[in-house]
Design an enzyme around this catalytic site. Structure first.
Site, mmCIF file in Angstrom:
data_model
loop_
_atom_site.group_PDB
_atom_site.id
_atom_site.type_symbol
_atom_site.label_atom_id
_atom_site.label_comp_id
_atom_site.label_asym_id
_atom_site.label_seq_id
_atom_site.Cartn_x
_atom_site.Cartn_y
_atom_site.Cartn_z
ATOM 1 N NE ARG A 175 -2.309 -2.477 2.695
ATOM 2 C CZ ARG A 175 -2.382 -2.792 3.964
ATOM 3 N NH1 ARG A 175 -3.046 -2.052 4.797
ATOM 4 N NH2 ARG A 175 -1.766 -3.871 4.415
ATOM 5 C CD GLU B 254 0.996 -11.596 17.178
ATOM 6 O OE1 GLU B 254 0.467 -11.163 16.138
ATOM 7 O OE2 GLU B 254 0.369 -12.009 18.170
HETATM 8 P P1 AMP Z 1 4.360 -2.643 11.730
HETATM 9 O O1 AMP Z 1 5.630 -3.211 11.139
HETATM 10 O O2 AMP Z 1 3.876 -3.381 12.934
HETATM 11 O O3 AMP Z 1 4.480 -1.132 11.994
HETATM 12 O O4 AMP Z 1 3.209 -2.852 10.656
HETATM 13 C C1 AMP Z 1 3.100 -1.996 9.584
HETATM 14 C C2 AMP Z 1 2.716 -2.706 8.310
HETATM 15 O O5 AMP Z 1 1.708 -3.703 8.522
HETATM 16 C C3 AMP Z 1 2.160 -1.713 7.331
HETATM 17 O O6 AMP Z 1 2.707 -1.989 6.050
HETATM 18 C C4 AMP Z 1 0.660 -1.914 7.386
HETATM 19 O O7 AMP Z 1 0.128 -1.847 6.093
HETATM 20 C C5 AMP Z 1 0.438 -3.281 8.027
HETATM 21 N N1 AMP Z 1 -0.465 -3.248 9.199
HETATM 22 C C6 AMP Z 1 -0.127 -3.474 10.491
HETATM 23 N N2 AMP Z 1 -1.179 -3.384 11.316
HETATM 24 C C7 AMP Z 1 -2.242 -3.067 10.533
HETATM 25 C C8 AMP Z 1 -3.636 -2.800 10.793
HETATM 26 N N3 AMP Z 1 -4.168 -2.850 12.037
HETATM 27 N N4 AMP Z 1 -4.427 -2.472 9.745
HETATM 28 C C9 AMP Z 1 -3.921 -2.418 8.490
HETATM 29 N N5 AMP Z 1 -2.632 -2.659 8.184
HETATM 30 C C10 AMP Z 1 -1.782 -2.981 9.179
#
Ligand code: AMP
Length: 181
Positions: free
Chosen positions: A64, A101
């Site tokens: 995205r 995770e």
């Molecule tokens: P993080 O590495 O945990 O910051 O996760 C970020 C990535 O995971 C981004 O590319 C987001 O598109 C996706 N992502 C994580 N959590 C969500 C959520 N609750 N809703 C939509 N996309 C998420």
């Protein structure tokens, strides 16, 4: 440029409970992207702090981050650099692993995508724990480029990713926050 400060972006973001697994509130931006005013407002607001800042390239994180980052690059009149999941880029790459995770994942950038000293704006749709964005920051810095800021449509502040980026010395710009996870 028409920066629509005050446009209610949040109401264009759809929340899907329990996707992709139980307990996750998935923040779906497809509803924002499909609305022309909302998409334009989001892109304009992402660009707004950087109109008078020297940016050489906009880098976006698959998938995205490509949609939003491509539009930001176009508005700022700069080239776009893709940061992709492992094995997708055709030329020589450098990669960075980051924790999920359960297990690890890896993102990659072409090793010749950025030159030393180039100034980069990093874009993704959402920051949660910050693992993905921090890995992207690492890749940009390993190529000798300078990260100007990281910008996101959505921040989930309770998951701490934006704070982690700030602690790593990265300026963070986000448009909409959702409390909780
Ligand atoms: P993080 O590495 O945990 O910051 O996760 C970020 C990535 O995971 C981004 O590319 C987001 O598109 C996706 N992502 C994580 N959590 C969500 C959520 N609750 N809703 C939509 N996309 C998420």
């Amino acid at each position: 440029m028409d920066t629509r400060q005050g446009f209610d972006l949040k109401r264009h973001i759809r929340t899907i409970p329990d996707y992709p697994k139980p307990g996750i509130l998935f923040r779906d931006i497809t509803t924002l992207l499909s609305n022309p005013e909302a998409f334009r407002a989001a892109v304009d607001e992402l660009c707004s702090p950087f109109q008078k800042v020297r940016i050489d390239h906009v880098a976006g994180i698959e998938a995205r981050g490509f949609i939003v980052g491509g539009a930001v690059a176009h508005v700022l009149g700069r080239g776009f650099i893709p940061i992709r999941k492992k094995g997708k880029l055709p030329h020589k790459v450098i990669g960075q692993e980051y924790a999920l995770e359960y297990g690890v994942d890896r993102i990659e950038i072409h090793e010749d995508a950025l030159a030393k000293g180039e100034r980069v704006l990093l874009i993704d749709d959402l920051i949660a724990t910050g693992g993905t964005a921090l890995a992207a920051v690492e890749l940009i810095q390993r190529l000798g480029a300078e990260l100007v800021a990281a910008a996101f449509v959505i921040d989930l502040p309770d998951l701490g990713g934006a704070d982690k980026l700030r602690q790593a010395g990265v300026k963070v710009h986000s448009l909409v926050g959702f409390a909780g996870h």
